[in-house]
Write a protein that holds these residues in place. Structure first.
Motif, PDB file in Angstrom:
ATOM      1  N   LEU A   1      34.966  40.841  36.766  1.00  0.00           N
ATOM      2  CA  LEU A   1      36.232  40.776  36.038  1.00  0.00           C
ATOM      3  C   LEU A   1      37.178  41.878  36.489  1.00  0.00           C
ATOM      4  N   ALA A   2      36.664  43.076  36.669  1.00  0.00           N
ATOM      5  CA  ALA A   2      37.513  44.195  37.072  1.00  0.00           C
ATOM      6  C   ALA A   2      38.169  43.918  38.421  1.00  0.00           C
ATOM      7  N   THR A   3      37.414  43.345  39.359  1.00  0.00           N
ATOM      8  CA  THR A   3      37.972  43.021  40.676  1.00  0.00           C
ATOM      9  C   THR A   3      39.038  41.942  40.559  1.00  0.00           C
ATOM     10  N   LEU A   4      38.736  40.868  39.810  1.00  0.00           N
ATOM     11  CA  LEU A   4      39.679  39.760  39.688  1.00  0.00           C
ATOM     12  C   LEU A   4      40.949  40.197  38.957  1.00  0.00           C
ATOM     13  N   THR A   5      40.801  40.994  37.917  1.00  0.00           N
ATOM     14  CA  THR A   5      41.970  41.439  37.162  1.00  0.00           C
ATOM     15  C   THR A   5      42.910  42.249  38.036  1.00  0.00           C
ATOM     16  N   GLY A   6      42.361  43.096  38.900  1.00  0.00           N
ATOM     17  CA  GLY A   6      43.195  43.860  39.809  1.00  0.00           C
ATOM     18  C   GLY A   6      44.002  42.957  40.737  1.00  0.00           C
ATOM     19  N   ARG A   7      43.376  41.884  41.204  1.00  0.00           N
ATOM     20  CA  ARG A   7      44.083  40.951  42.102  1.00  0.00           C
ATOM     21  C   ARG A   7      45.192  40.216  41.352  1.00  0.00           C
ATOM     22  N   VAL A   8      44.927  39.839  40.106  1.00  0.00           N
ATOM     23  CA  VAL A   8      45.941  39.137  39.310  1.00  0.00           C
ATOM     24  C   VAL A   8      47.115  40.071  39.003  1.00  0.00           C
ATOM     25  N   HIS A   9      46.822  41.314  38.686  1.00  0.00           N
ATOM     26  CA  HIS A   9      47.893  42.274  38.423  1.00  0.00           C
ATOM     27  C   HIS A   9      48.809  42.407  39.640  1.00  0.00           C
ATOM     28  N   ARG A  10      48.221  42.355  40.841  1.00  0.00           N
ATOM     29  CA  ARG A  10      49.051  42.474  42.036  1.00  0.00           C
ATOM     30  C   ARG A  10      49.981  41.271  42.204  1.00  0.00           C
ATOM     31  N   CYS A  11      49.593  40.106  41.702  1.00  0.00           N
ATOM     32  CA  CYS A  11      50.485  38.940  41.727  1.00  0.00           C
ATOM     33  C   CYS A  11      51.720  39.196  40.873  1.00  0.00           C
ATOM     34  N   PHE A  12      51.525  39.831  39.729  1.00  0.00           N
ATOM     35  CA  PHE A  12      52.669  40.153  38.884  1.00  0.00           C
ATOM     36  C   PHE A  12      53.515  41.264  39.515  1.00  0.00           C
ATOM     37  N   GLU A  13      52.873  42.195  40.194  1.00  0.00           N
ATOM     38  CA  GLU A  13      53.631  43.228  40.908  1.00  0.00           C
ATOM     39  C   GLU A  13      54.475  42.599  42.014  1.00  0.00           C
ATOM     40  N   ALA A  14      53.959  41.540  42.635  1.00  0.00           N
ATOM     41  CA  ALA A  14      54.721  40.848  43.677  1.00  0.00           C
ATOM     42  C   ALA A  14      55.985  40.226  43.101  1.00  0.00           C
ATOM     43  N   GLY A  15      55.878  39.676  41.877  1.00  0.00           N
ATOM     44  CA  GLY A  15      57.061  39.111  41.234  1.00  0.00           C
ATOM     45  C   GLY A  15      58.135  40.151  41.012  1.00  0.00           C
ATOM     46  N   ALA A  16      57.711  41.345  40.599  1.00  0.00           N
ATOM     47  CA  ALA A  16      58.674  42.422  40.381  1.00  0.00           C
ATOM     48  C   ALA A  16      59.296  42.874  41.708  1.00  0.00           C
ATOM     49  N   LEU A  17      58.457  43.007  42.724  1.00  0.00           N
ATOM     50  CA  LEU A  17      58.943  43.491  44.022  1.00  0.00           C
ATOM     51  C   LEU A  17      59.947  42.513  44.621  1.00  0.00           C
ATOM     52  N   ALA A  18      59.632  41.217  44.569  1.00  0.00           N
ATOM     53  CA  ALA A  18      60.494  40.225  45.204  1.00  0.00           C
ATOM     54  C   ALA A  18      61.804  40.030  44.455  1.00  0.00           C
ATOM     55  N   SER A  19      61.790  40.153  43.141  1.00  0.00           N
ATOM     56  CA  SER A  19      62.986  39.872  42.342  1.00  0.00           C
ATOM     57  C   SER A  19      63.824  41.098  42.041  1.00  0.00           C
ATOM     58  N   GLY A  20      63.221  42.272  42.161  1.00  0.00           N
ATOM     59  CA  GLY A  20      63.925  43.491  41.795  1.00  0.00           C
ATOM     60  C   GLY A  20      63.831  43.837  40.327  1.00  0.00           C
ATOM     61  N   CYS A  21      63.000  43.123  39.583  1.00  0.00           N
ATOM     62  CA  CYS A  21      62.818  43.395  38.164  1.00  0.00           C
ATOM     63  C   CYS A  21      61.825  44.534  37.951  1.00  0.00           C
ATOM     64  N   THR A  22      61.840  45.091  36.762  1.00  0.00           N
ATOM     65  CA  THR A  22      60.804  46.036  36.369  1.00  0.00           C
ATOM     66  C   THR A  22      59.719  45.288  35.600  1.00  0.00           C
ATOM     67  N   LEU A  23      58.488  45.701  35.773  1.00  0.00           N
ATOM     68  CA  LEU A  23      57.323  45.011  35.217  1.00  0.00           C
ATOM     69  C   LEU A  23      56.619  45.885  34.197  1.00  0.00           C
ATOM     70  N   SER A  24      56.175  45.267  33.103  1.00  0.00           N
ATOM     71  CA  SER A  24      55.293  45.927  32.137  1.00  0.00           C
ATOM     72  C   SER A  24      54.073  45.052  31.927  1.00  0.00           C
ATOM     73  N   LEU A  25      52.881  45.634  32.092  1.00  0.00           N
ATOM     74  CA  LEU A  25      51.606  44.951  31.844  1.00  0.00           C
ATOM     75  C   LEU A  25      50.884  45.721  30.744  1.00  0.00           C
ATOM     76  N   VAL A  26      50.680  45.073  29.584  1.00  0.00           N
ATOM     77  CA  VAL A  26      50.100  45.760  28.434  1.00  0.00           C
ATOM     78  C   VAL A  26      48.884  44.979  27.944  1.00  0.00           C
ATOM     79  N   PRO A  27      47.703  45.597  27.869  1.00  0.00           N
ATOM     80  CA  PRO A  27      46.536  44.894  27.319  1.00  0.00           C
ATOM     81  C   PRO A  27      46.805  44.474  25.872  1.00  0.00           C
TER      82      PRO A  27
END
Length: 380
Positions: free
Chosen positions: A250-276
């Motif tokens: 789970l820890a490995t997969l969650t890290g990969r999924v978080h990077r997908c959301f970081e990609a959305g922020a990087l490509a769009s120029g938005c700021t990202l918040s990820l909160v458990p």
């Protein structure tokens, strides 16, 4: 002194039989008054009162949780914990059958109460709030509720009978993107599109799924992405769950999924918040010795277990975290209601049928018999 375990088990069953009507009434009352996680004020009070009246030492609102319960009887060297859940789901009420879990747990504790001295048992019923995402057991574990237990157990209703639920490890989090609004027709170049950020992340997750294992799951919903079609959305939000078959995976997969959301922020120029949105749930690891005792006792009551297909993915439970530190079982009580299954309105209706009422009594009896045999035989 030798113990006639069969005579003890008959006495346990008789005690449960004498309170059968009260147990079924408890299950139906909890079902009729569904309460969400950490808000189970009536259900937890009903559980606490029933055990207090039976002579248990009861704490209500313990471990910093207003709807947690600890009820203990006996002072023997073998300490068994029985977990009772009672939270409901939004909108569909007790569609996971926690009303049955609570009543069966109370029944098992009441059945054992008269035999604790003979068996050398201490029995503790733990009323555990907010299993549905809030991780009540995890909070209670961190605050010492499970310290000193030799075994922990509970039963859970399902469409079919299972000795062990295939329990996955789960991480839950909320995602928000913040951008900049602009007129979508006149000045789109001035906007920073938060809806685009969410779309990019979802596309990235879709591509990621090709490189994940068959035991991995990624699922979520978008809860907001703009309010007017002619305004560039400056805010988007979503809730996501990542599942895998072990805490490590789970820890490995969650890290990969978080990077997908970081990609959305990087490509769009938005700021990202990820909160458990709650603590991570660990995979469920049932104890083989306890499970063998429970299975034999349930079968003696006429319960018939279904075959579990290899590779079946299950739901998640905060009982998984307990199973990593205390020998634990979490068997499933079949309600013979297929195709209705957990988290469906049809399953909520199945949880107050005569079959469900029988499951309350059988679950209580099988758990109590298992605890009694564990105290005597202490399987490894």
């Amino acid at each position: 002194m030798s113990i006639d375990i069969e005579a003890t088990k008959r006495a346990i069953a008789q005690r449960i039989g004498r309170v059968e009507r009260q147990l079924v009434d408890l299950a139906h009352r909890i079902h009729a008054h569904p309460e969400l996680g950490f808000e189970e004020h009536r259900a937890s009070r009903w559980v606490a009162d029933m055990l207090s009246h039976a002579g248990f030492q009861v704490q209500h609102g313990c471990y910093g949780l207003p709807t947690a319960v600890r009820a203990t009887i006996g002072s023997g060297p073998v300490h068994v914990g029985i977990c009772a859940e009672y939270d409901a789901l939004p909108e569909i009420g007790h569609a996971c059958g926690h009303n049955i879990i609570a009543a069966a747990g109370v029944g098992a504790a009441l059945g054992l109460a008269g035999s604790v001295d003979e068996l050398g048992l201490t029995v503790t019923l733990l009323g555990t709030p907010a299993e549905e995402g809030g991780g009540g057991k995890i909070l209670m574990l961190e605050r010492g509720a499970f310290d000193g237990l030799d075994a922990a157990m509970m039963v859970h209703p399902a469409a079919v009978e299972l000795a062990a639920m295939p329990g996955t490890a789960v991480s839950q989090f909320e995602v928000t993107y913040e951008g900049k609004p602009a007129h979508a027709g006149a000045y789109p170049e001035l906007g920073v599109n938060a809806a685009d950020a969410m779309t990019i992340a979802q596309v990235a997750i879709g591509q990621l799924r090709q490189q994940t294992r068959t035991t991995d799951r990624i699922h979520g919903i978008v809860t907001g992405a703009g309010s007017a079609v002619n305004v560039i959305p400056d805010h988007s939000a979503g809730k996501w769950i990542v599942r895998s078959d072990s805490a490590e995976a789970l820890a490995t997969l969650t890290g990969r999924v978080h990077r997908c959301f970081e990609a959305g922020a990087l490509a769009s120029g938005c700021t990202l918040s990820l909160v458990p949105t709650g603590p991570d749930y660990a995979d469920l690891r049932p104890d083989a010795g306890l499970l063998a005792l429970y299975r034999a006792n349930a079968q003696a009551l006429g319960r018939v277990f279904a075959d579990v297909p290899n590779g079946l993915m299950g739901a998640a439970t905060d009982m998984g975290n307990i199973s990593h530190v205390v020998p634990t079982i979490h068997p499933m009580l079949g309600l013979d209601c297929h195709p209705a299954a957990n988290h469906q309105p049809e399953f909520a209706a199945a949880c107050i049928t005569p079959i469900a009422d029988r499951a309350v009594v059988d679950g209580a009896t099988a758990m109590a018999w298992t605890a009694a045999e564990f105290a005597v035989f202490k399987p490894s």
